[in-house]
Write an enzyme that holds these catalytic residues in place. Structure first.
Site, PDB file in Angstrom:
ATOM      1  N   GLU A 217       1.196   6.991  -3.083  1.00 50.00           N
ATOM      2  CA  GLU A 217       0.560   6.955  -1.772  1.00 50.00           C
ATOM      3  C   GLU A 217       1.396   7.662  -0.714  1.00 50.00           C
ATOM      4  OE1 GLU A 217      -0.959   3.471   1.326  1.00 50.00           O
ATOM      5  OE2 GLU A 217      -0.863   3.069  -0.832  1.00 50.00           O
ATOM      6  N   HIS A 293      -6.515   0.917   3.235  1.00 50.06           N
ATOM      7  CA  HIS A 293      -5.254   0.373   3.740  1.00 50.06           C
ATOM      8  C   HIS A 293      -5.587  -0.699   4.766  1.00 50.06           C
ATOM      9  CE1 HIS A 293      -2.390   0.324   7.168  1.00 50.06           C
ATOM     10  NE2 HIS A 293      -1.482   0.236   6.205  1.00 50.06           N
TER      11      HIS A 293
END
Length: 362
Positions: A217, A293
């Site tokens: 990520e 997220h």
């Protein structure tokens, strides 16, 4: 029904020890709460907003909303999002996001439907992963391993850890230790929070490939679409990014640059639920999954609403010392490591006002 007021409160509490990722140190937890009040006695609740600057922006947007029908979310979004006056990215869009989330919570309360069902109702249970593995003063490899094992013991079938805040060799060792601790059946994600240059990201990606990484990520700066693509071309690990991206236009650019295999869209950042659903639909055109997220209380509904929802990020008490006390009912993992969105109207959450009152700062 008309909007009578829009307000924002900010709460902040300390962490016992600061936590650190590849770039930033967090010594406190901040919670922003936007409320949209109506003449029908119903109130919508939105989380986020962008702190004290966001609070000022909510106050600036307030006159645009008073007297409006709160169910007109599309028109109200475009009324607030004026690029020349309020801004295309940053804290202004985060303030709009929180207001928009409150409008959708209100819409759920008006219809009597939980948000995930109002938005599409694709699933009633969704996979989740526990986010953690931060750097902390005095935290050893054994401590890191124990944290991850505890996550698995809670039911997690996927966990995420930080990299990018230590030399590459040290982080490779951290990844190895975590993989050995959790075993081969648990998914392992790594998150650099934009800490690397492109060549560094490629170096560490190649060294941790053997540990079966589910995704890498934010390897490089969020606006470096070309850099993300270069990293993706040089590793077998899927690249995930997008938590710092704004609006459907930003995600259009990410997709066109082939910068990510997984999109970490965050409704609290990119423009709210209204804009999140457009990003999800755009991603469906390219068969790209969405792994948001941020706040599980918001995103459990959004992942459950869409066909390309992949997994929900879940924060526990290792990240937030007030976990379990912020809301009157706390979202918890099932023994299978999944989350079920509340079946109550809207977001289905209520603040634990008594517990939060000592921590209100604005």
């Amino acid at each position: 029904m008309k909007i009578t007021d829009v307000t924002m409160a900010i709460y902040e509490w300390p962490r016992p020890r600061p936590i650190r990722n590849g770039r930033y140190v967090y010594s406190t937890v901040t919670l922003g709460v936007v409320r949209v009040h109506t003449d029908a006695g119903l109130t919508g609740l939105g989380l986020g907003g962008g702190g004290r600057v966001g609070q000022a922006l909510v106050e600036r947007l307030r006159p645009l909303l008073i007297g409006e029908d709160p169910l007109d979310h599309e028109r109200l979004w475009h009324k607030m999002w004026q690029p020349k006056l309020v801004g295309r990215r940053g804290l202004s869009t985060r303030a709009i996001s929180a207001i928009d989330i409150a409008l959708w919570d209100l819409k759920g309360k008006v219809t009597g439907l939980p948000l995930y069902q109002l938005l599409g109702g694709y699933a009633r249970e969704v996979p989740a992963y526990i986010a953690g593995g931060y750097y902390e003063e005095g935290k050893t490899l054994d401590d890191l391993a124990a944290e991850m094992v505890a996550n698995v013991d809670m039911g997690a079938r996927a966990v995420k850890m930080k990299i990018g805040g230590a030399p590459i060799a040290e982080d490779v060792e951290r990844v190895r230790v975590v993989r050995e601790a959790i075993g081969p059946q648990v998914k392992l994600m790594v998150d650099a929070n934009n800490a690397y240059r492109v060549y560094e990201a490629i170096q560490i990606a190649r060294q941790i490939e053997e540990y079966d990484i589910f995704w890498f990520e934010e390897p490089v700066a969020p606006d470096d679409y070309h850099g993300h693509r270069k990293v993706a071309e040089n590793t077998i690990i899927p690249i995930a990014t997008g938590e710092n991206e704004y609006t459907r236009y930003g995600f259009r650019d990410l997709i066109e640059h082939q910068a990510a295999a997984i999109l970490n869209a965050d409704a609290q950042i990119l423009g709210g639920i209204t804009e999140f659903m457009k990003v999800a639909a755009l991603a469906q055109c390219y068969d790209l999954p969405i792994a948001p997220h941020g706040s599980q209380e918001v995103h459990v509904h959004l992942v459950a609403a869409i066909q390309n929802g992949l997994i929900v990020e879940f924060y526990r008490d290792t990240v937030d010392p007030m976990w379990g006390r912020v809301f009157t009912e706390t979202l918890r993992l099932t023994p299978q490591g999944t989350l079920r969105p509340p079946d109550r109207p809207g977001l289905g959450i209520d603040l634990n006002e008594a517990a939060l009152a000592p921590y209100r700062v604005a």
